[in-house]
Design a protein around this motif. Sequence first.
Motif, PDB file in Angstrom:
ATOM      1  N   SER A 467       0.812  -1.215   0.000  1.00  0.00           N
ATOM      2  CA  SER A 467       0.000   0.000   0.000  1.00  0.00           C
ATOM      3  C   SER A 467       0.846   1.266   0.000  1.00  0.00           C
ATOM      4  O   SER A 467       0.334   2.363  -0.248  1.00  0.00           O
ATOM      5  N   LYS A 468       2.122   1.125   0.287  1.00  0.00           N
ATOM      6  CA  LYS A 468       2.955   2.306   0.491  1.00  0.00           C
ATOM      7  C   LYS A 468       3.157   3.109  -0.783  1.00  0.00           C
ATOM      8  O   LYS A 468       3.456   4.300  -0.732  1.00  0.00           O
ATOM      9  N   TYR A 469       2.976   2.465  -1.938  1.00  0.00           N
ATOM     10  CA  TYR A 469       3.089   3.210  -3.196  1.00  0.00           C
ATOM     11  C   TYR A 469       1.980   4.250  -3.317  1.00  0.00           C
ATOM     12  O   TYR A 469       2.195   5.330  -3.857  1.00  0.00           O
ATOM     13  N   PHE A 470       0.789   3.935  -2.797  1.00  0.00           N
ATOM     14  CA  PHE A 470      -0.318   4.891  -2.804  1.00  0.00           C
ATOM     15  C   PHE A 470       0.057   6.127  -2.002  1.00  0.00           C
ATOM     16  O   PHE A 470      -0.145   7.267  -2.442  1.00  0.00           O
ATOM     17  N   GLN A 471       0.615   5.913  -0.832  1.00  0.00           N
ATOM     18  CA  GLN A 471       1.072   7.013   0.015  1.00  0.00           C
ATOM     19  C   GLN A 471       2.163   7.815  -0.696  1.00  0.00           C
ATOM     20  O   GLN A 471       2.176   9.053  -0.653  1.00  0.00           O
ATOM     21  N   TYR A 472       3.050   7.114  -1.370  1.00  0.00           N
ATOM     22  CA  TYR A 472       4.155   7.760  -2.091  1.00  0.00           C
ATOM     23  C   TYR A 472       3.628   8.661  -3.213  1.00  0.00           C
ATOM     24  O   TYR A 472       4.085   9.805  -3.381  1.00  0.00           O
ATOM     25  N   VAL A 473       2.652   8.183  -3.976  1.00  0.00           N
ATOM     26  CA  VAL A 473       2.111   8.966  -5.090  1.00  0.00           C
ATOM     27  C   VAL A 473       1.437  10.237  -4.584  1.00  0.00           C
ATOM     28  O   VAL A 473       1.629  11.325  -5.139  1.00  0.00           O
ATOM     29  N   ILE A 474       0.658  10.110  -3.520  1.00  0.00           N
ATOM     30  CA  ILE A 474      -0.016  11.289  -2.968  1.00  0.00           C
ATOM     31  C   ILE A 474       1.023  12.311  -2.499  1.00  0.00           C
ATOM     32  O   ILE A 474       0.897  13.521  -2.744  1.00  0.00           O
ATOM     33  N   GLN A 475       2.053  11.842  -1.837  1.00  0.00           N
ATOM     34  CA  GLN A 475       3.101  12.734  -1.333  1.00  0.00           C
ATOM     35  C   GLN A 475       3.790  13.462  -2.487  1.00  0.00           C
ATOM     36  O   GLN A 475       3.993  14.684  -2.438  1.00  0.00           O
ATOM     37  N   LYS A 476       4.164  12.733  -3.543  1.00  0.00           N
ATOM     38  CA  LYS A 476       4.823  13.342  -4.696  1.00  0.00           C
ATOM     39  C   LYS A 476       3.907  14.326  -5.399  1.00  0.00           C
ATOM     40  O   LYS A 476       4.354  15.379  -5.880  1.00  0.00           O
ATOM     41  N   HIS A 477       2.634  13.998  -5.468  1.00  0.00           N
ATOM     42  CA  HIS A 477       1.661  14.894  -6.097  1.00  0.00           C
ATOM     43  C   HIS A 477       1.598  16.228  -5.355  1.00  0.00           C
ATOM     44  O   HIS A 477       1.613  17.303  -5.955  1.00  0.00           O
ATOM     45  N   ARG A 478       1.556  16.166  -4.040  1.00  0.00           N
ATOM     46  CA  ARG A 478       1.469  17.395  -3.247  1.00  0.00           C
ATOM     47  C   ARG A 478       2.767  18.191  -3.318  1.00  0.00           C
ATOM     48  O   ARG A 478       2.745  19.422  -3.417  1.00  0.00           O
ATOM     49  N   GLU A 479       3.897  17.488  -3.278  1.00  0.00           N
ATOM     50  CA  GLU A 479       5.194  18.177  -3.350  1.00  0.00           C
ATOM     51  C   GLU A 479       5.327  18.926  -4.679  1.00  0.00           C
ATOM     52  O   GLU A 479       5.862  20.039  -4.726  1.00  0.00           O
ATOM     53  N   LYS A 480       4.849  18.337  -5.748  1.00  0.00           N
ATOM     54  CA  LYS A 480       4.941  18.949  -7.075  1.00  0.00           C
ATOM     55  C   LYS A 480       4.263  20.311  -7.091  1.00  0.00           C
ATOM     56  O   LYS A 480       4.844  21.299  -7.589  1.00  0.00           O
ATOM     57  N   TYR A 481       3.077  20.404  -6.551  1.00  0.00           N
ATOM     58  CA  TYR A 481       2.341  21.668  -6.620  1.00  0.00           C
ATOM     59  C   TYR A 481       2.787  22.655  -5.546  1.00  0.00           C
ATOM     60  O   TYR A 481       2.663  23.867  -5.717  1.00  0.00           O
ATOM     61  N   GLU A 482       3.310  22.145  -4.445  1.00  0.00           N
ATOM     62  CA  GLU A 482       3.876  23.045  -3.448  1.00  0.00           C
ATOM     63  C   GLU A 482       5.118  23.748  -3.989  1.00  0.00           C
ATOM     64  O   GLU A 482       5.343  24.940  -3.738  1.00  0.00           O
ATOM     65  N   LYS A 483       5.935  23.015  -4.755  1.00  0.00           N
ATOM     66  CA  LYS A 483       7.126  23.605  -5.383  1.00  0.00           C
ATOM     67  C   LYS A 483       6.722  24.656  -6.401  1.00  0.00           C
ATOM     68  O   LYS A 483       7.368  25.713  -6.527  1.00  0.00           O
ATOM     69  N   LYS A 484       5.651  24.403  -7.145  1.00  0.00           N
ATOM     70  CA  LYS A 484       5.196  25.378  -8.138  1.00  0.00           C
ATOM     71  C   LYS A 484       4.758  26.674  -7.485  1.00  0.00           C
ATOM     72  O   LYS A 484       5.002  27.765  -8.006  1.00  0.00           O
ATOM     73  N   LYS A 485       4.126  26.559  -6.306  1.00  0.00           N
ATOM     74  CA  LYS A 485       3.664  27.756  -5.612  1.00  0.00           C
ATOM     75  C   LYS A 485       4.822  28.585  -5.102  1.00  0.00           C
ATOM     76  O   LYS A 485       4.764  29.801  -5.022  1.00  0.00           O
TER      77      LYS A 485
END
Length: 486
Positions: A467-485
């Motif tokens: 299940s940890k890949y699901f957690q990993y994808v969500i984390q990467k998704h959020r990091e991507k848009y936080e960096k853009k901001k």
Amino acid sequence: MVTLVIILFIITIVIICRWYLSRVHSSLYWCWDNGIEEKRIFIDTNKISFPENFLWGTAAASYQCEGPGDKAPVASNWSEWEPAGIKNGQRCGIAVDHYHKYKEDIQLMSTLGCNAYRFSLAWDKIEPIEGQYDEDILAHYHDVLKELHRQSIIPMITFHHFVHPLWFEQSSGFLESSNLEKFVRFSVDMFREFEDECHLWCTINEPEVYVSGCYFNGIFPPGHKAQPNEASLVLQHLLQAHIDVYDSIKTIARQPDQHSIGIVKDIFQFDPCNPLNPLDLYASHILDYAMNGCILDFFRTGHLKWTMPGSVQRTYTNLRAPHTNDFIGLNYYSHFLVQFNLFKKPPFEIVHRHDDSGSALMTDMPYPLYPEGLYRACVRLKNELSRIPIYITENGIADRFDDRRHLFLRRYLYALSRAINEADCDVRGYFYWSLIDNFEWAEGFDMKFGLYDVDLQTQQRTLRDGSKYFQYVIQKHREKYEKKKL
């Protein structure tokens, strides 16, 4: 000379057939790399991206996870169906006691990074006696919604997820047209109750699965096996009830535009086992239209035409239908291969494709991993119900040994990303089924869909490695848009 012409004709037909099969194969099956096949094209499943405001969540149904709560169990269509109708004579009992452990479970969602949760209201517990609502149960759901908001998790509520009070079942349930107003009244009253706390609403979960389980294969209550005429009538009534719920809520809502309402449609594709066999093609078309096509046609045109060999053709028209979905909830798991078999009754059987990956591509349920189908289902909804947003309201794997869940998540999320970014499908969220293991209807507790394993004796939750890949994808998704901001 004639012999030469015949030989050339046969060779030409063979070449055309092989070309056609290669085209069909390449469109239905992607070349996944399994680490052992040098000739396969490598698909980098890390190359995925999702919209900034994408919802990441898990899904659950009240009966499957809650248990009775603080009171004696109430009677429902499912409680009466147990244990005779359940694998190995199992009973749901307290399930995984989500009723009492909701705060702990919502914290688990937050730990994963989820920002949404789809769940159903327990009609059986809320209205155990017709016309009498249990205020304690309603207060419980207010507490659940309060905790979700405290943890910044957006709720999505489902009104009917296969279970209803016994009094409703005993009056023939959705088979009786006069009962529809009882379900509509319950749904509208629940909207009034929780209007300020929820803005995403699912009317009915998987009407065709409910119909199939109840009136075709008989594994859901009332267990009326091989009753296609009853099945088509119940399907009509469920679609009618959806429209009535939608229109009623939009009429009474203080801010109707702030509330999104949709039906939840499961799509299992029915593909021919042999695309060159006209009988396989015919059987797969009949099944796909009865389970998928006629419902999508109804919401596109307002006309329902249900047909199945040996049954009465049913037609129903409601021109409001194309205007009663603010979104479509898509539940997707896999597909079926249909093979015509004259010696079977009905004259077809479901088979599974075998390739170099063998049984590793099968789930614990009787169907394979088929991520390509999630892409296909999204594109189909986009094409047939254009301009209606999609939420993936269920997608998950039964994996007792947790040896395929990681692969499942990588491939299905990759397919979803392709649907969004390459096919321009308006998908706004993904809800994994489910957060924790639960009571999987006729299969009981044998199927392990949960991101978290549950010890039924201690009720302890443990995150599975897969299940940890699901957690990993969500984390990467959020990091991507936080960096853009920044």
